[in-house]
Structure formats: C-alpha cells, structure tokens
Design a protein around this motif. Structure first.
Motif, PDB file in Angstrom:
ATOM      1  N   SER A  84       0.761  -1.140   0.117  1.00 54.14           N
ATOM      2  CA  SER A  84       0.133  -0.124  -0.065  1.00 54.14           C
ATOM      3  C   SER A  84       1.000   1.120  -0.200  1.00 54.14           C
ATOM      4  O   SER A  84       2.027   1.164   0.347  1.00 54.14           O
ATOM      5  N   HIS A  85       0.597   2.506  -0.320  1.00 52.79           N
ATOM      6  CA  HIS A  85       1.115   3.474  -0.277  1.00 52.79           C
ATOM      7  C   HIS A  85       0.374   4.578   0.817  1.00 52.79           C
ATOM      8  O   HIS A  85      -0.893   4.530   0.787  1.00 52.79           O
ATOM      9  N   TYR A  86       0.938   5.275   1.540  1.00 52.59           N
ATOM     10  CA  TYR A  86       0.081   6.067   2.523  1.00 52.59           C
ATOM     11  C   TYR A  86       0.307   7.597   2.122  1.00 52.59           C
ATOM     12  O   TYR A  86      -0.235   8.346   3.125  1.00 52.59           O
ATOM     13  N   ASN A  96      -9.808   7.613  -0.718  1.00 49.74           N
ATOM     14  CA  ASN A  96      -9.824   6.199  -1.406  1.00 49.74           C
ATOM     15  C   ASN A  96      -8.388   5.836  -1.888  1.00 49.74           C
ATOM     16  O   ASN A  96      -7.726   4.846  -1.578  1.00 49.74           O
ATOM     17  N   ASP A  97      -7.498   6.899  -2.215  1.00 48.64           N
ATOM     18  CA  ASP A  97      -6.245   6.892  -2.773  1.00 48.64           C
ATOM     19  C   ASP A  97      -5.312   7.571  -1.983  1.00 48.64           C
ATOM     20  O   ASP A  97      -5.090   8.533  -1.851  1.00 48.64           O
ATOM     21  N   ASN A  98      -4.586   6.818  -0.809  1.00 50.45           N
ATOM     22  CA  ASN A  98      -4.697   5.435  -0.751  1.00 50.45           C
ATOM     23  C   ASN A  98      -4.958   4.994   0.604  1.00 50.45           C
ATOM     24  O   ASN A  98      -4.467   3.876   1.287  1.00 50.45           O
ATOM     25  N   GLY A  99      -5.922   5.793   1.331  1.00 52.15           N
ATOM     26  CA  GLY A  99      -6.405   5.381   2.798  1.00 52.15           C
ATOM     27  C   GLY A  99      -7.272   3.904   2.524  1.00 52.15           C
ATOM     28  O   GLY A  99      -6.901   3.125   3.558  1.00 52.15           O
ATOM     29  N   LEU A 128       6.045   8.249  -0.641  1.00 52.81           N
ATOM     30  CA  LEU A 128       6.335   8.711  -1.988  1.00 52.81           C
ATOM     31  C   LEU A 128       6.054   8.058  -3.003  1.00 52.81           C
ATOM     32  O   LEU A 128       6.926   7.822  -3.975  1.00 52.81           O
ATOM     33  N   GLU A 129       4.863   7.271  -3.240  1.00 54.08           N
ATOM     34  CA  GLU A 129       4.167   6.653  -4.560  1.00 54.08           C
ATOM     35  C   GLU A 129       4.128   7.814  -5.298  1.00 54.08           C
ATOM     36  O   GLU A 129       4.253   7.547  -6.403  1.00 54.08           O
ATOM     37  N   GLU A 130       3.177   9.024  -4.750  1.00 55.14           N
ATOM     38  CA  GLU A 130       2.751  10.072  -5.838  1.00 55.14           C
ATOM     39  C   GLU A 130       3.700  10.737  -6.436  1.00 55.14           C
ATOM     40  O   GLU A 130       3.591  11.175  -7.607  1.00 55.14           O
ATOM     41  N   GLY A 131       4.706  10.949  -5.859  1.00 58.97           N
ATOM     42  CA  GLY A 131       5.393  12.167  -6.347  1.00 58.97           C
ATOM     43  C   GLY A 131       7.214  11.851  -6.069  1.00 58.97           C
ATOM     44  O   GLY A 131       7.454  11.154  -5.178  1.00 58.97           O
ATOM     45  N   PHE A 248      -2.538  -3.024  -3.362  1.00 62.78           N
ATOM     46  CA  PHE A 248      -3.978  -2.365  -3.368  1.00 62.78           C
ATOM     47  C   PHE A 248      -3.821  -0.868  -3.623  1.00 62.78           C
ATOM     48  O   PHE A 248      -3.050  -0.112  -2.566  1.00 62.78           O
ATOM     49  N   ASP A 249      -4.519  -0.365  -4.656  1.00 61.93           N
ATOM     50  CA  ASP A 249      -4.412   1.133  -4.927  1.00 61.93           C
ATOM     51  C   ASP A 249      -5.353   1.684  -5.952  1.00 61.93           C
ATOM     52  O   ASP A 249      -4.888   1.440  -6.953  1.00 61.93           O
ATOM     53  N   PRO A 250      -6.371   2.225  -5.555  1.00 65.46           N
ATOM     54  CA  PRO A 250      -7.244   2.289  -4.463  1.00 65.46           C
ATOM     55  C   PRO A 250      -8.297   1.236  -4.580  1.00 65.46           C
ATOM     56  O   PRO A 250      -8.391   0.726  -5.575  1.00 65.46           O
TER      57      PRO A 250
HETATM   58 ZN   LIG Z   1      -2.495   5.730  -5.310  1.00 68.12          ZN
END
Ligand SMILES: [Zn+2]
Length: 395
Positions: A84-86, A96-99, A128-131, A248-250
């Motif tokens: 998962s990423h937080y 949802n993304d990514n709670g 830091l999945e997103e950026g 899992f995402d999302p």
């Molecule tokens: Zn995500």
C-alpha cells in the motif's frame, strides 16, 4: 457472512476516517508523519517485527519512511508481500487513494496476527508513491512564483490551462517515441513549444531541467514510486523465496449506476470477467492485474472473489516491465510496478481510480463519504481468503 461477528467494514471505516487528510512533502509534511505514526501504533502487538525504514531524496532535506511489518518468519514458508502507499497528492485527503489500502492492510494484520507461526507476511506501507518532492516543489511553488498557477494550484489564465492540456496530450503521444521519462517530457515539450505562451514555455523548461534526469520509462523511482523502488532495491536479495506482492491502490469505490465504468470492447478483449454486466457497464467490480509469474497469487485471489461474490475483471499481463511500459502503461500505475520491474510476481488490485471510474481521485473531494464499504469489505475478504489458501490455513 464468513466472519461471524467480526465487523470488518466498521473497522475499515474507522481506519479510513483516521488516515484521511493531505499527506504530502510540500503541502503537509506533518500529515505524512501523523499517518506513519498511526500505522505504527496500529501494528504494535500484531507483528513479529516492525521496521520503519528511512530514505531520502537528493535535493530535499527532510527524510521519508517506508514501514515494513512482518507477521511470521521465513521458517514458515515463502514470504507473501502486501503493498500500500500512505502518501497523497498535494491537495487530496486521499480517503480512497490510498487510505483504502492502508485500512485493508491494517485489517489483514489484525486477522493474521492470530495465525502467527503459520504464515509469512510482510505488510508494506510506502511513502512517496505519488511524487518526488523536488519536482513537486517546481509544480507547486515555482509555478506560483512564475505566475502560471495560483495558490490553490489552478492555472491563472485560460490560455495557460489550454497550454497545459496541449502538453498533456503531447506527453501521452510521446510514450511510444522515447525510452525514458525525461526524453518523453522533452519530446512532448519540443512538439508544443511553438504553440504555447512564453511564460508556460519558461515553466516547462524549469520542469525539464529536473526531469531530464529521470531514466526509467515511467519515471519510477524518480518522478514517482520512490518509496517502493527504494524498498525493492534494499531488500531484493532477501526475496529469493517469495510468492510475490498483492498491491492495493485504490480499492474502495464502486458504483451500480449504468455506464459508471466504460468498457470499450478493445480494452476488454482477453480480460477474464466474473459477474460483470457488460451492457450495463456498472463500476461494481474489482480489477485484478497479474504480472508474468503471478498465477498462483491471482488464482488464489480470484477464487476468494468468487466465494464472496465480488465481481471482477482480470488481466493476465504477458509482458515484462519495459514492454508493458511501452505497450500498456496503465497496467503499471502503482507500487507493484517496482516489483514487476525486478521480476517479482505482482498482483495489482484496483477500482481503477480516476482512470476509468473514481473522478474524485487526486482531488480535494476524495473523502470517506464517497466510498462503498460493502464492496470494500469484499475486496479485503477475498484477500483474506487468498492468504489463508496460500498458507494452507483452516477457514
Ligand atoms: Zn494511489
């Protein structure tokens, strides 16, 4: 249903409620820290070992953390990774993304803590999945200083917004013409620079000066997927016996409305489906994407989905990472890609987010009230089923 009195969906709701909120290195670094501490507190007493691993990004002074929690050890058979990423994008609470994924993993930790000694799980919570904070700083702060965006992140004129759309289109088209993210950006910029306003041209040149360094075709480990890429680099050698990763995402948005999930026939060819009404096109199913070699994981999950009557669409992807980045990059839009790249079997579970269904993704409107906890619970129950089956547990 299967669990007697254990109210999984209430627990999922509670976790999402606690974790939602902006978690971004530039706009809310404290949010990242709070989420990290919440996850650590929840894992306390459930795991055999919890490691909070620091990493840094060149050009940014604050550290980031991946959480790696173990239930069981390698004595209990090959390891199964759950991912998962937080973190979130700069302006989204990310329920949802990514709670949703964080909540899913915390529930699975609680369930399998009771089977310690019979399973070998590593639950991974990536940052830091997103950026990338250096690139994001250009997008958020430099863009404001240059006057192309306002303090809320909107383009200050219609002309700038139109320029950005032109660039986005060119960037999507550059995918098949260039090998690295940086080269793609350059190709896209070169193709539109005569058509856009001088100020946007200067802005894209600043962006380009940073991202021309990004060598991966998707910019992974550089532009995005920084936490997971570093985790894989650091732990690759320990994973000689590994079942792979379920990422899992999302996973918590569904809709029964007709045409809430478009299914163009060309996209659905070769896709295995269960209980999906192709005429109605309702977005009430989970999408499962399996990398080469992930058959055992995929079949276990899909078996679970059938048991709990969760409709699904399954893509059994035949290509290695580089080929997929070129031919079907939308199969790689999360942390599982960092594992796929290293040849580790990967199963990606997604409601497809903003790509096809959840238009609140990456916006301030990604909040808990949008989620469907009946659907979400089935996604997690299917994973519980798969894990039990993989480790031969009685259910
Ligand atoms: Zn995500």
């Amino acid at each position: 249903m299967m669990r007697g009195k254990y109210a999984m969906k209430n627990k999922l709701y509670e976790h999402v409620l606690n974790i939602q909120g902006v978690k971004h290195p530039i706009t809310n670094y404290d949010g990242l820290t709070r989420a990290r501490d919440y996850i650590l507190a929840q894992l306390d007493n459930l795991c055999d070992e919890v490691n909070c691993e620091e990493f840094t990004i060149d050009g940014f002074d604050k550290p980031f953390y991946n959480i790696d929690a173990r239930i069981g050890t390698d004595e209990h058979g090959p390891v199964l990774l759950l991912g998962s990423h937080y973190d979130t994008v700069y302006n989204s609470p990310g329920a949802n993304d990514n709670g949703s994924a964080v909540a899913a993993l915390l529930c699975l930790a609680e369930i399998f803590a009771k089977h310690r000694g019979k399973v070998n799980l590593r639950l991974l919570f990536f940052s830091l999945e997103e950026g990338n904070p250096v690139f994001d700083d250009i997008l958020i702060n430099t863009s404001q200083t240059m006057g192309v965006k306002d303090s809320k992140g909107f383009y200050t004129t219609l002309a700038y917004q139109n320029d950005s759309r032109l660039f986005q289109e060119a960037f999507a088209n550059a995918r098949k013409k260039a090998v690295s993210f940086g080269e793609k950006f350059k190709t896209a910029y070169e193709s539109v620079k005569e058509q856009i306003s001088p100020q946007m041209r200067r802005f894209y040149e600043v962006c380009l000066s940073e991202c021309i360094k990004y060598k991966d075709p998707m910019g992974y480990g550089e532009r995005a997927l920084n936490g997971s890429s570093r985790w894989v680099e650091r732990h690759r050698d320990e994973l000689t016996e590994c079942l792979g990763i379920i990422n899992f995402d999302p996973v918590a948005y569904a809709s029964s409305r007709p045409h809430s999930h478009p299914m163009p026939p060309e996209m659905m060819s070769g896709v295995e489906t269960f209980n999906i009404d192709m005429e109605k096109e309702s977005g009430n199913f989970i999408v499962a994407i399996g990398s080469p070699g992930s058959n055992l994981l995929s079949q276990s999950y899909l078996h679970g989905a059938k048991k709990v009557e969760l409709p699904y669409a399954f893509v059994n992807a035949p290509f290695n990472y580089e080929e997929t980045a070129y031919a079907a990059p939308y199969l790689l839009l999360s942390d599982h890609a960092a594992f796929w790249k290293q040849g580790i079997p990967a199963l990606f579970l997604t409601d497809t987010g903003g790509e096809m269904r959840y238009f609140f993704e990456h916006t301030p409107a990604d909040t808990i009230d949008k989620l469907d906890f009946d659907f979400f619970e089935k996604v997690v129950l299917s994973a519980e089923f798969a894990i039990s089956q993989l480790f031969g547990l009685e259910r």
